[in-house]
Design a protein around this motif. Structure first.
Motif, mmCIF file in Angstrom:
data_model
loop_
_atom_site.group_PDB
_atom_site.id
_atom_site.type_symbol
_atom_site.label_atom_id
_atom_site.label_comp_id
_atom_site.label_asym_id
_atom_site.label_seq_id
_atom_site.Cartn_x
_atom_site.Cartn_y
_atom_site.Cartn_z
ATOM 1 N N MET A 1 1.043 -1.091 0.070
ATOM 2 C CA MET A 1 0.047 0.084 0.058
ATOM 3 C C MET A 1 0.760 1.236 -0.093
ATOM 4 S SD MET A 1 -1.624 0.057 3.762
ATOM 5 C CE MET A 1 -0.443 0.066 5.252
ATOM 6 N N ASP A 2 1.918 1.345 0.624
ATOM 7 C CA ASP A 2 3.030 2.447 0.508
ATOM 8 C C ASP A 2 3.394 2.770 -0.866
ATOM 9 O OD1 ASP A 2 2.794 2.431 3.454
ATOM 10 O OD2 ASP A 2 4.286 1.004 3.456
ATOM 11 N N VAL A 3 3.702 1.469 -1.540
ATOM 12 C CA VAL A 3 4.113 1.678 -2.858
ATOM 13 C C VAL A 3 3.151 2.237 -3.919
ATOM 14 C CG1 VAL A 3 5.213 0.718 -4.808
ATOM 15 C CG2 VAL A 3 6.205 -0.032 -2.701
ATOM 16 N N ARG A 4 1.983 1.757 -3.553
ATOM 17 C CA ARG A 4 0.510 2.139 -4.484
ATOM 18 C C ARG A 4 0.394 3.654 -4.187
ATOM 19 N NH1 ARG A 4 -1.722 -2.964 -2.912
ATOM 20 N NH2 ARG A 4 -2.736 -1.825 -1.127
ATOM 21 N N ALA A 5 0.569 4.021 -3.064
ATOM 22 C CA ALA A 5 0.417 5.398 -2.722
ATOM 23 C C ALA A 5 1.311 6.431 -3.359
ATOM 24 C CB ALA A 5 0.289 5.759 -1.146
ATOM 25 N N ALA A 6 2.859 6.026 -3.275
ATOM 26 C CA ALA A 6 3.803 6.714 -3.684
ATOM 27 C C ALA A 6 3.750 6.717 -5.360
ATOM 28 C CB ALA A 6 5.103 6.094 -3.105
ATOM 29 N N PHE A 7 3.538 5.967 -5.909
ATOM 30 C CA PHE A 7 3.234 5.974 -7.498
ATOM 31 C C PHE A 7 2.001 5.764 -7.878
ATOM 32 C CE2 PHE A 7 7.281 3.851 -6.244
ATOM 33 C CZ PHE A 7 8.203 4.445 -6.991
ATOM 34 N N GLU B 1 -2.294 5.199 -14.921
ATOM 35 C CA GLU B 1 -1.920 5.264 -16.272
ATOM 36 C C GLU B 1 -1.706 4.066 -16.678
ATOM 37 O OE1 GLU B 1 0.761 8.334 -16.981
ATOM 38 O OE2 GLU B 1 -0.437 10.037 -16.077
ATOM 39 N N SER B 2 -0.964 3.246 -16.048
ATOM 40 C CA SER B 2 -0.271 2.018 -16.609
ATOM 41 C C SER B 2 -1.080 0.598 -16.344
ATOM 42 C CB SER B 2 1.337 1.692 -16.287
ATOM 43 O OG SER B 2 1.040 1.489 -14.770
ATOM 44 N N GLY B 3 -1.940 1.074 -15.367
ATOM 45 C CA GLY B 3 -2.718 -0.159 -14.795
ATOM 46 C C GLY B 3 -2.011 -1.269 -14.217
ATOM 47 N N GLN B 4 -0.809 -0.899 -13.841
ATOM 48 C CA GLN B 4 -0.021 -2.021 -13.207
ATOM 49 C C GLN B 4 -0.440 -2.366 -11.740
ATOM 50 O OE1 GLN B 4 4.099 -0.767 -12.670
ATOM 51 N NE2 GLN B 4 4.605 -2.683 -11.593
ATOM 52 N N ALA B 5 -0.610 -3.561 -11.356
ATOM 53 C CA ALA B 5 -0.860 -3.825 -9.760
ATOM 54 C C ALA B 5 0.155 -4.050 -8.961
ATOM 55 C CB ALA B 5 -1.830 -4.983 -10.050
ATOM 56 N N ILE B 6 0.094 -3.635 -7.881
ATOM 57 C CA ILE B 6 1.228 -3.604 -6.733
ATOM 58 C C ILE B 6 0.184 -4.374 -5.537
ATOM 59 C CG2 ILE B 6 2.850 -2.704 -5.227
ATOM 60 C CD1 ILE B 6 3.747 -2.453 -7.982
ATOM 61 N N ASP B 7 0.196 -5.475 -5.756
ATOM 62 C CA ASP B 7 -0.627 -6.320 -4.599
ATOM 63 C C ASP B 7 0.214 -7.245 -3.879
ATOM 64 O OD1 ASP B 7 -0.286 -8.342 -6.452
ATOM 65 O OD2 ASP B 7 -2.564 -8.238 -7.110
ATOM 66 N N THR B 8 1.411 -7.286 -3.969
ATOM 67 C CA THR B 8 2.201 -8.297 -2.954
ATOM 68 C C THR B 8 3.539 -7.476 -2.718
ATOM 69 O OG1 THR B 8 3.498 -9.049 -5.032
ATOM 70 C CG2 THR B 8 1.709 -10.476 -4.626
ATOM 71 N N TYR B 9 4.329 -8.002 -1.732
ATOM 72 C CA TYR B 9 5.598 -7.286 -1.272
ATOM 73 C C TYR B 9 6.623 -7.605 -2.537
ATOM 74 C CZ TYR B 9 4.285 -6.631 3.495
ATOM 75 O OH TYR B 9 3.581 -6.202 4.720
ATOM 76 N N ASP B 10 6.496 -8.668 -3.167
ATOM 77 C CA ASP B 10 7.431 -8.984 -4.246
ATOM 78 C C ASP B 10 7.244 -7.590 -5.476
ATOM 79 O OD1 ASP B 10 9.317 -11.441 -5.289
ATOM 80 O OD2 ASP B 10 8.176 -10.403 -7.129
ATOM 81 N N ALA B 11 5.960 -7.429 -5.698
ATOM 82 C CA ALA B 11 5.793 -6.348 -6.717
ATOM 83 C C ALA B 11 6.082 -5.082 -6.162
ATOM 84 C CB ALA B 11 4.339 -6.507 -7.198
#
Length: 381
Positions: free
Chosen positions: A135-141, A147-157
């Motif tokens: 959630m920290d990375v989702r908020a920062a980016f 725009e890209s539709g990229q999902a950040i839903d794991t620690y790995d991502a």
């Protein structure tokens, strides 16, 4: 360039009713002595500086004292926030201190925190990556991801995205300081986990010349010698009884020429597991000369009948007795009943997962879990 790597100080921690601050100051004195002997150019403290996001005043005072003492001996100190810390509190005054060679990590943002140092071989780029959740990375980016539709839903991502934003030049020397769980590391009690979901692929960070990690308390390298947890300087749980605590010394020469070694630490009080009947443990022949009376101890009594006021009596010999438990016919029977009831409440996947971990000493991978989940769904359709 010589670097001293440490982490997971957990200043202010208590073990049951025992405050650890005196033990922590004792071991930090030892680290100061090692710094005096090794004369590193850089000290890295890779997260979990405090044991809580709202540390007591005394813990803050201890950090202030030792940062000052260490900085008097070493030009550059890098301090990272871990999952036990408040990133906002750790970053307070960071810009002012940065000018004086003490580099505290910032709150995570889309702008990587990087500093370049110089030695006889050229530049060394040091990147600070404080503990982050997806959630920290989702908020920062947020805008970029939208725009890209990229999902950040794991620690790995999340870590993959954070490292990607750094854009390191891998032809040069790069050091990453991070506080995450790299898949393959050996865990112990007291380290916060999220059921394996916090695992990060080592391949994401393997191209850095050295990865200075915090989070796991056992000193260890993960898959590659240069991806390393320094471990905590003290034992903080009985799962750490067999650890040999240390700080890591890294000598970084030209590209691809790295020497890594340990300087071992001797605590004020060690930790021990002891087991036997009450009479056996109270016998001088059992404890004399073995250090148990000066150690934090977990006591297991094997008496069939509970000893009245056992802990108070045992602490007359073992003043740092932390816990007391029984291993006898009654407790084993209760444990068997509890385990049977526990299994009845578990889902088939939870039973398979627990069985796998007990048999193999490690968690199932995401691929294994998916395979078993598909198989279970097929069976129970």
């Amino acid at each position: 360039m010589k670097i001293l790597h440490t982490s997971d100080w957990h200043l202010g921690k208590r073990v049951n009713n025992f405050p650890m601050l005196d033990d922590q100051k004792y071991i930090l004195d030892e680290i100061v002595q090692i710094v005096q002997e090794e004369k590193p150019d850089v000290i890295i403290i890779a997260g979990d500086i405090y044991n809580t996001s709202t540390p007591a005043a005394e813990a803050v005072s201890v950090l202030d004292d030792y940062i000052n003492r260490l900085h008097a001996l070493c030009e550059h100190i890098f301090v990272l926030s871990g999952n036990h810390d408040s990133a906002e509190r750790i970053s307070f005054g960071a810009e002012i201190m940065n000018k004086n060679g003490v580099h505290f990590s910032h709150v995570f943002s889309s702008t990587p925190q990087q500093m370049t140092l110089h030695d006889e071989y050229g530049d060394v780029h040091i990147y600070l990556l404080p503990f982050v959740r997806p959630m920290d990375v989702r908020a920062a980016f947020a805008n970029e991801l939208k725009e890209s539709g990229q999902a950040i839903d794991t620690y790995d991502a999340a870590i993959r995205k954070a490292v990607e934003a750094m854009q390191p030049d891998y032809t040069q020397r790069n050091i990453l300081v991070a506080h995450q769980y790299i898949n393959g590391g050996e865990r112990c009690d007291g380290e916060e986990t999220v059921g394996g979901l916090d695992e990060v692929d080592a391949a994401i960070v393997k191209d850095f010349d050295y990865v200075a990690l915090g989070h796991l308390h056992g000193p260890q390298s993960v898959l590659y010698p240069h991806i390393r947890y320094s471990g905590s300087p003290l034992k903080y749980s009985f799962s750490e009884v067999n650890h040999c605590k240390s700080v890591t010394i890294i000598e970084c020469r030209e590209k691809n020429n790295l020497d890594i070694r340990e300087r071992f630490l001797t605590p004020l009080h060690d930790w021990s597991d002891i087991k036997g009947t009450y009479d056996e443990l109270m016998s001088e022949s059992f404890y004399q000369g073995k250090g148990y009376t000066n150690n934090y101890v977990r006591i297991t009594l094997t008496d069939e009948i509970d000893v009245v006021d056992a802990m108070r009596k045992l602490q007359s010999v073992y003043p740092l007795a932390v816990t007391l438990q029984y291993d006898n016919t009654r407790t084993r029977s209760a444990q068997d009943t509890s385990m049977a009831e526990h299994v009845e409440e578990m889902t088939p996947m939870e039973i398979v997962r627990e069985f796998f971990e007990k048999q193999n000493g490690q968690r199932m991978t995401a691929e294994q879990e998916q395979m078993m989940s598909d198989l279970i769904n097929t069976i129970f359709q």
